[in-house]
Design an enzyme around this catalytic site. Structure first.
Site, PDB file in Angstrom:
ATOM      1  N   HIS A   1      45.764  48.169  31.699  1.00  0.00           N
ATOM      2  CA  HIS A   1      45.762  47.796  30.287  1.00  0.00           C
ATOM      3  C   HIS A   1      44.852  48.758  29.523  1.00  0.00           C
ATOM      4  CE1 HIS A   1      41.805  46.067  30.966  1.00  0.00           C
ATOM      5  NE2 HIS A   1      42.297  45.280  31.926  1.00  0.00           N
TER       6      HIS A   1
ATOM      7  N   LYS B   1      43.513  43.030  22.741  1.00  0.00           N
ATOM      8  CA  LYS B   1      44.213  41.748  22.803  1.00  0.00           C
ATOM      9  C   LYS B   1      45.274  41.692  21.707  1.00  0.00           C
ATOM     10  CE  LYS B   1      42.246  39.397  26.140  1.00  0.00           C
ATOM     11  NZ  LYS B   1      43.004  38.964  27.300  1.00  0.00           N
ATOM     12  N   THR B   2      46.473  41.240  22.082  1.00  0.00           N
ATOM     13  CA  THR B   2      47.546  41.033  21.115  1.00  0.00           C
ATOM     14  C   THR B   2      47.895  39.548  21.116  1.00  0.00           C
ATOM     15  OG1 THR B   2      49.372  41.269  22.687  1.00  0.00           O
ATOM     16  CG2 THR B   2      48.460  43.295  21.782  1.00  0.00           C
TER      17      THR B   2
ATOM     18  N   LYS C   1      32.802  37.795  33.474  1.00  0.00           N
ATOM     19  CA  LYS C   1      33.687  36.643  33.688  1.00  0.00           C
ATOM     20  C   LYS C   1      32.892  35.344  33.627  1.00  0.00           C
ATOM     21  CE  LYS C   1      37.380  39.005  34.159  1.00  0.00           C
ATOM     22  NZ  LYS C   1      38.432  38.907  33.163  1.00  0.00           N
TER      23      LYS C   1
ATOM     24  N   LYS D   1      35.816  43.012  21.271  1.00  0.00           N
ATOM     25  CA  LYS D   1      36.550  43.765  22.286  1.00  0.00           C
ATOM     26  C   LYS D   1      37.991  43.992  21.834  1.00  0.00           C
ATOM     27  CE  LYS D   1      36.618  43.948  27.318  1.00  0.00           C
ATOM     28  NZ  LYS D   1      36.286  43.231  28.550  1.00  0.00           N
TER      29      LYS D   1
ATOM     30  N   THR E   1      43.879  43.912  39.860  1.00  0.00           N
ATOM     31  CA  THR E   1      44.006  42.458  39.728  1.00  0.00           C
ATOM     32  C   THR E   1      45.282  42.051  38.995  1.00  0.00           C
ATOM     33  OG1 THR E   1      42.635  42.596  37.744  1.00  0.00           O
ATOM     34  CG2 THR E   1      41.518  42.020  39.784  1.00  0.00           C
TER      35      THR E   1
ATOM     36  N   ASP F   1      29.967  47.856  31.417  1.00  0.00           N
ATOM     37  CA  ASP F   1      29.703  46.599  32.129  1.00  0.00           C
ATOM     38  C   ASP F   1      29.449  46.817  33.623  1.00  0.00           C
ATOM     39  OD1 ASP F   1      32.306  47.396  32.609  1.00  0.00           O
ATOM     40  OD2 ASP F   1      33.192  45.414  32.355  1.00  0.00           O
TER      41      ASP F   1
ATOM     42  N   GLN G   1      30.650  47.395  46.209  1.00  0.00           N
ATOM     43  CA  GLN G   1      30.845  48.548  45.322  1.00  0.00           C
ATOM     44  C   GLN G   1      29.812  49.629  45.620  1.00  0.00           C
ATOM     45  OE1 GLN G   1      31.728  47.764  41.186  1.00  0.00           O
ATOM     46  NE2 GLN G   1      30.919  49.730  40.528  1.00  0.00           N
TER      47      GLN G   1
ATOM     48  N   HIS H   1      41.434  49.950  30.791  1.00  0.00           N
ATOM     49  CA  HIS H   1      41.420  51.030  31.796  1.00  0.00           C
ATOM     50  C   HIS H   1      41.626  52.403  31.143  1.00  0.00           C
ATOM     51  CE1 HIS H   1      43.120  47.586  34.328  1.00  0.00           C
ATOM     52  NE2 HIS H   1      41.972  47.876  34.893  1.00  0.00           N
TER      53      HIS H   1
ATOM     54  N   ARG I   1      37.168  34.664  39.529  1.00  0.00           N
ATOM     55  CA  ARG I   1      38.553  35.133  39.449  1.00  0.00           C
ATOM     56  C   ARG I   1      39.409  34.399  40.483  1.00  0.00           C
ATOM     57  NH1 ARG I   1      39.111  40.486  37.090  1.00  0.00           N
ATOM     58  NH2 ARG I   1      37.084  41.397  36.592  1.00  0.00           N
TER      59      ARG I   1
END
Length: 410
Positions: free
Chosen positions: A48, A233-234, A85, A230, A43, A195, A174, A51, A89
């Site tokens: 990131h 994140k920056t 989500k 989680k 996506t 998840d 899936q 993964h 998306r």
């Protein structure tokens, strides 16, 4: 090759969240070399840190002699996974998905050995985009209970805001992937983040109903802090593995700055250091834990960006913390005309992205958290001009205790 059962390794390091048949899986991984798969929906144009956990698990498995299949979701990405989500998306084109998938391949090759039959990479666009809808409903849809699907967390959390029928199909797709890989490559196990539990169960059930065969699933810990937040994140967004998005130095600093309560657990989760060595660091307290943080930052940066970049990031961090300067410090360039005219310090810091807003900048200064060229800034109306750029047109800004930025006048 390590003779230890890889299941025990994954468990001891805290990587396993859930398994469908724990005893059977452990026995299977100890006596056979299996083929398993993990899916990645492209996506974005880079992997990131979320993964990264999957890549770590895949590497542990491959090191133990098992064969990974990386499934790129060229087809599933066109639908979008509703899991986790709040909203649907955004839809992206096939061309963008292909570009992203190509980037994923390059990044994954740093972790996984794709030589010969050691690992395989496939794309579910190759079969999902060719499916006949009526045939798919009759062949696959007939095996899924809508009542049961609605009990899964991934759907329940979306029902209030609205769940599109497009996304409702994701679990079927899936599950079909697992069935297809089972038929074509002998895959008997699917791995994924915690998840993905309900999607994995869907695939196992489909294989059982269509083939009468037993398949297995295992999910892994999501990367969170000790408080359950989680990670990844920056201030600039996600912690990407692409050095163009997040520099090796910034990447290193992210891990160097983790909380004391998280460092030992993270050493077990995201490095391959022996548990005996990590146990020695568990004895550290207070400032001593900084050694463990430096080790964590170095090891993870080495895996993602290579040993040379890890050393450069480590050297840069050491130079900065010892009061010196370093070429590898993250930097932003500003136009010389802006500095010549003079600019308010808060406006400048917002412009270079060191603070998200002037309000935060004011709080930072009021709390004595902003330093320019080793001098505290105590006045929010300070004007930054040429007097701050004596050293080769550079100015060093320090935010808080650990965030450094070199601003270059050009």
């Amino acid at each position: 090759m390590n003779n230890k059962n890889v299941f025990d390794t994954l468990k001891e390091r805290g990587l396993i969240a859930q398994t469908t048949h724990e005893d059977e899986i452990r026995e299977l991984l100890g006596k056979e070399k299996i083929t398993f798969y993990i899916g990645f929906d492209p996506t974005a144009d880079s992997l990131h840190i979320g993964h990264f956990m999957q890549l770590i698990v895949m590497k542990h498995m491959q090191n133990a002699g098992h064969r990974p299949i990386v499934l790129l979701g060229g087809g599933t990405t066109m639908v979008g996974d509703p899991t986790g989500k709040a909203d649907m998306r955004p839809m992206i084109t096939q061309e963008v998905i292909q570009h992203n998938a190509d980037n994923f391949k390059k990044q994954m090759s740093k972790f996984i050995n794709f030589d010969g039959e050691n690992a395989i990479m496939v794309n579910n666009a190759d079969w999902l985009l060719k499916l006949n809808y009526i045939d798919f409903l009759r062949d696959v849809g007939v095996h899924f209970s809508v009542n049961r699907m609605l009990t899964f967390e991934c759907f329940k959390t979306r029902l209030e805001k609205g769940l599109s029928f497009l996304e409702f199909n994701y679990m079927l797709m899936q599950s079909y992937d697992f069935y297809k890989l089972h038929k074509d490559y002998g895959v008997i196990m699917e791995f994924g983040g915690d998840d993905q539990w309900s999607n994995i169960l869907g695939g196992i059930e489909l294989i059982r109903r269509k083939d009468g065969k037993q398949a297995y699933g295992m999910t892994f810990t999501l990367l969170t802090t000790s408080e359950g937040k989680k990670m990844g994140k920056t201030e600039k967004g996600a912690l990407w593995l692409d050095p163009e998005k997040v520099s090796p130095y910034e990447f290193y600093q992210y891990w160097r700055n983790v909380d004391d309560a998280d460092v030992i657990r993270l050493l077990k989760l995201v490095t391959f250091l022996p548990l005996e060595e990590i146990a020695e660091y568990e004895k550290c307290e207070g400032a001593e834990l900084n050694k463990a943080k430096c080790l964590l930052a170095y090891e993870v940066t080495k895996m993602v960006h290579g040993e040379e970049e890890a050393k450069k990031a480590n050297d840069a961090a050491m130079a900065i913390f010892s009061g010196g300067n370093a070429a590898d410090m993250p930097s932003e360039t500003v136009d010389a005309s802006i500095i010549n005219a003079g600019i308010n310090v808060l406006d400048l810091l917002v412009q270079v992205g060191l603070i998200p807003s002037k309000a935060e900048g004011r709080r930072l200064i009021q709390q004595n958290g902003l330093t320019v060229n080793n001098e505290k800034i105590s006045d929010v109306s300070t004007i930054i001009d040429n007097t701050y750029f004596e050293n080769e047109n550079e100015m060093i800004v320090k935010k808080g205790k650990k965030k450094f930025l070199k601003i270059v006048k050009a």
